[in-house]
Design a protein around this motif. Sequence first.
Motif, PDB file in Angstrom:
ATOM      1  N   GLN A 198      -7.277  -7.892  -3.863  1.00 48.34           N
ATOM      2  CA  GLN A 198      -7.675  -6.508  -4.105  1.00 48.34           C
ATOM      3  C   GLN A 198      -6.955  -5.560  -3.165  1.00 48.34           C
ATOM      4  OE1 GLN A 198     -11.894  -5.963  -5.046  1.00 48.34           O
ATOM      5  NE2 GLN A 198     -11.933  -4.393  -3.451  1.00 48.34           N
ATOM      6  N   ALA A 199      -6.794  -5.952  -1.902  1.00 50.08           N
ATOM      7  CA  ALA A 199      -6.084  -5.101  -0.948  1.00 50.08           C
ATOM      8  C   ALA A 199      -4.645  -4.869  -1.400  1.00 50.08           C
ATOM      9  CB  ALA A 199      -6.122  -5.726   0.444  1.00 50.08           C
ATOM     10  N   TRP A 200      -3.983  -5.920  -1.867  1.00 50.34           N
ATOM     11  CA  TRP A 200      -2.625  -5.753  -2.366  1.00 50.34           C
ATOM     12  C   TRP A 200      -2.597  -4.940  -3.658  1.00 50.34           C
ATOM     13  CZ3 TRP A 200       1.851  -6.037  -0.155  1.00 50.34           C
ATOM     14  CH2 TRP A 200       1.990  -6.786   1.017  1.00 50.34           C
ATOM     15  N   GLY A 201      -3.647  -5.062  -4.464  1.00 55.20           N
ATOM     16  CA  GLY A 201      -3.739  -4.227  -5.661  1.00 55.20           C
ATOM     17  C   GLY A 201      -3.834  -2.756  -5.320  1.00 55.20           C
ATOM     18  N   PHE A 202      -4.593  -2.439  -4.274  1.00 56.50           N
ATOM     19  CA  PHE A 202      -4.685  -1.050  -3.835  1.00 56.50           C
ATOM     20  C   PHE A 202      -3.338  -0.556  -3.299  1.00 56.50           C
ATOM     21  CE2 PHE A 202      -9.547  -1.361  -2.941  1.00 56.50           C
ATOM     22  CZ  PHE A 202      -9.786  -1.258  -4.296  1.00 56.50           C
ATOM     23  N   ARG A 203      -2.590  -1.476  -2.652  1.00 52.47           N
ATOM     24  CA  ARG A 203      -1.228  -1.121  -2.232  1.00 52.47           C
ATOM     25  C   ARG A 203      -0.383  -0.771  -3.466  1.00 52.47           C
ATOM     26  NH1 ARG A 203       1.293  -3.036   2.434  1.00 52.47           N
ATOM     27  NH2 ARG A 203       3.172  -2.124   1.503  1.00 52.47           N
ATOM     28  N   GLY A 204      -0.556  -1.547  -4.535  1.00 50.22           N
ATOM     29  CA  GLY A 204       0.181  -1.272  -5.754  1.00 50.22           C
ATOM     30  C   GLY A 204      -0.178   0.090  -6.336  1.00 50.22           C
ATOM     31  N   TYR A 205      -1.474   0.421  -6.287  1.00 49.01           N
ATOM     32  CA  TYR A 205      -1.911   1.750  -6.741  1.00 49.01           C
ATOM     33  C   TYR A 205      -1.174   2.833  -5.963  1.00 49.01           C
ATOM     34  CZ  TYR A 205      -4.824   5.958  -6.669  1.00 49.01           C
ATOM     35  OH  TYR A 205      -5.252   7.265  -6.709  1.00 49.01           O
ATOM     36  N   LEU A 206      -1.120   2.667  -4.627  1.00 43.26           N
ATOM     37  CA  LEU A 206      -0.446   3.663  -3.804  1.00 43.26           C
ATOM     38  C   LEU A 206       1.022   3.786  -4.176  1.00 43.26           C
ATOM     39  CD1 LEU A 206      -0.469   5.642  -1.436  1.00 43.26           C
ATOM     40  CD2 LEU A 206      -0.113   3.706   0.111  1.00 43.26           C
ATOM     41  N   GLU A 207       1.680   2.666  -4.427  1.00 41.11           N
ATOM     42  CA  GLU A 207       3.092   2.714  -4.797  1.00 41.11           C
ATOM     43  C   GLU A 207       3.293   3.388  -6.155  1.00 41.11           C
ATOM     44  OE1 GLU A 207       5.095   2.281  -2.590  1.00 41.11           O
ATOM     45  OE2 GLU A 207       3.996   1.063  -1.148  1.00 41.11           O
ATOM     46  N   ARG A 208       2.296   3.274  -7.041  1.00 44.17           N
ATOM     47  CA  ARG A 208       2.390   4.006  -8.315  1.00 44.17           C
ATOM     48  C   ARG A 208       2.360   5.498  -8.065  1.00 44.17           C
ATOM     49  NH1 ARG A 208      -0.959   0.225 -11.517  1.00 44.17           N
ATOM     50  NH2 ARG A 208      -2.745   1.557 -11.132  1.00 44.17           N
ATOM     51  N   GLN A 209       1.529   5.941  -7.117  1.00 45.33           N
ATOM     52  CA  GLN A 209       1.483   7.364  -6.801  1.00 45.33           C
ATOM     53  C   GLN A 209       2.801   7.822  -6.189  1.00 45.33           C
ATOM     54  OE1 GLN A 209      -1.398   8.304  -8.249  1.00 45.33           O
ATOM     55  NE2 GLN A 209      -1.562   6.079  -8.333  1.00 45.33           N
ATOM     56  N   ARG A 210       3.436   6.925  -5.444  1.00 49.66           N
ATOM     57  CA  ARG A 210       4.733   7.247  -4.847  1.00 49.66           C
ATOM     58  C   ARG A 210       5.868   7.194  -5.871  1.00 49.66           C
ATOM     59  NH1 ARG A 210       4.550   3.403   0.561  1.00 49.66           N
ATOM     60  NH2 ARG A 210       3.968   5.013   2.071  1.00 49.66           N
ATOM     61  N   GLY A 211       5.638   6.481  -6.979  1.00 46.49           N
ATOM     62  CA  GLY A 211       6.642   6.396  -8.031  1.00 46.49           C
ATOM     63  C   GLY A 211       7.811   5.493  -7.709  1.00 46.49           C
ATOM     64  N   VAL A 212       7.526   4.355  -7.043  1.00 44.93           N
ATOM     65  CA  VAL A 212       8.596   3.417  -6.668  1.00 44.93           C
ATOM     66  C   VAL A 212       8.373   2.101  -7.412  1.00 44.93           C
ATOM     67  CG1 VAL A 212       9.826   2.335  -4.762  1.00 44.93           C
ATOM     68  CG2 VAL A 212       8.620   4.504  -4.386  1.00 44.93           C
ATOM     69  N   PRO A 213       9.005   1.911  -8.588  1.00 44.66           N
ATOM     70  CA  PRO A 213       8.732   0.726  -9.417  1.00 44.66           C
ATOM     71  C   PRO A 213       8.912  -0.608  -8.704  1.00 44.66           C
ATOM     72  CG  PRO A 213       9.956   2.349 -10.678  1.00 44.66           C
ATOM     73  CD  PRO A 213       9.925   2.843  -9.264  1.00 44.66           C
ATOM     74  N   ALA A 214       9.937  -0.733  -7.862  1.00 43.27           N
ATOM     75  CA  ALA A 214      10.166  -2.019  -7.178  1.00 43.27           C
ATOM     76  C   ALA A 214       9.003  -2.347  -6.252  1.00 43.27           C
ATOM     77  CB  ALA A 214      11.472  -1.968  -6.387  1.00 43.27           C
ATOM     78  N   ARG A 215       8.465  -1.350  -5.583  1.00 42.09           N
ATOM     79  CA  ARG A 215       7.340  -1.579  -4.677  1.00 42.09           C
ATOM     80  C   ARG A 215       6.046  -1.818  -5.454  1.00 42.09           C
ATOM     81  NH1 ARG A 215       8.230   2.921   0.148  1.00 42.09           N
ATOM     82  NH2 ARG A 215      10.109   1.977   1.034  1.00 42.09           N
TER      83      ARG A 215
END
Length: 337
Positions: A198-215
Amino acid sequence: MARYVDPRFAERMRMLRHARGLSLKGLYRIAHVSVSSLSEYETGRRRPSAEMARNLDLALDAGGQLAAMVVETPRTTTADEADEASDRVTHAVSAPRMIDARAVDALAAALAAHRRADDDADPVLLLPAVSAGQVQVQRLAEQARGPHAHALQVVSAEWTQFTGWLHAQARHDAEAVRLLTESADQAVRLGVSNLACQAWGFRGYLERQRGVPARITRAFRTAAEIPGISRLHRVDAMLNTVHGLGLMGEKRQALELLGQADDLTTSAGGDEVDPASYWLTPTWLRIPMGMAYLGLDRASDAVENLRAGLGALPGGWQRAEWAAEYRDALARAEDAA
């Protein structure tokens, strides 16, 4: 009622009053609130109720600005239970090595109440209380010994993760990354796989807000590959990885992973929902499925799944701050379909 007040309330109220050219006495005549109380609201020495915030909003013709800065949510415990929980937490702080099961339960209940408030309130409103609690619980967990220390450490890791999630929503990116990384590391050490996922999923959410597909892809792939996670967690992480791969243009990899996720989806329907991930249900999976199809430019499939997933959410959740990205995704898919 549990009350959350945006820490910017006092400053915003003062600015609105000055913009209207009102003295405190002038505002008193309109709002029928004592000058001393108005002064305390403007200096932050007193926290307004939701009703008072609405009253001041109308008096200052604020158009809902002040009213939106105070949220009250029902408590799920009686006054006696709340007092008992408070007493046990206070005792735990004074004697952390003597932590007992009821003190751990009280802290877990307090965190659960904050989580429920996240479905209704701006995350900025929650951060002061949640952050203060995280520091206190972490300090307790570091000092605790005995048979209940592990349970307390799990609550501490959950609290750290939730604080990171709020920072992610508020776009305090550096602090969000720090706390979510810390929570994931804690969860791995404690053997709580779903929490690490779940913690890594939340990291993924943040990267979506940043708009960085690789991250985005890296964060959700890491979540999906954590050993021991439930099938619901794995499918959710896999579908979000598909979305990231699609945005990267890696359509072949994305389609292969989508097929694997589809194979797991039916069996995941029998999984028991993790209390710490209460939103993660078989119905919820329609939302990341919709995001996956959106990443693959399959707009009609994205619309079908996002609409079904959002429609199945409780009413308050559909309007929550965290659901905005899914509402926006549905609008984009509908435009493209």
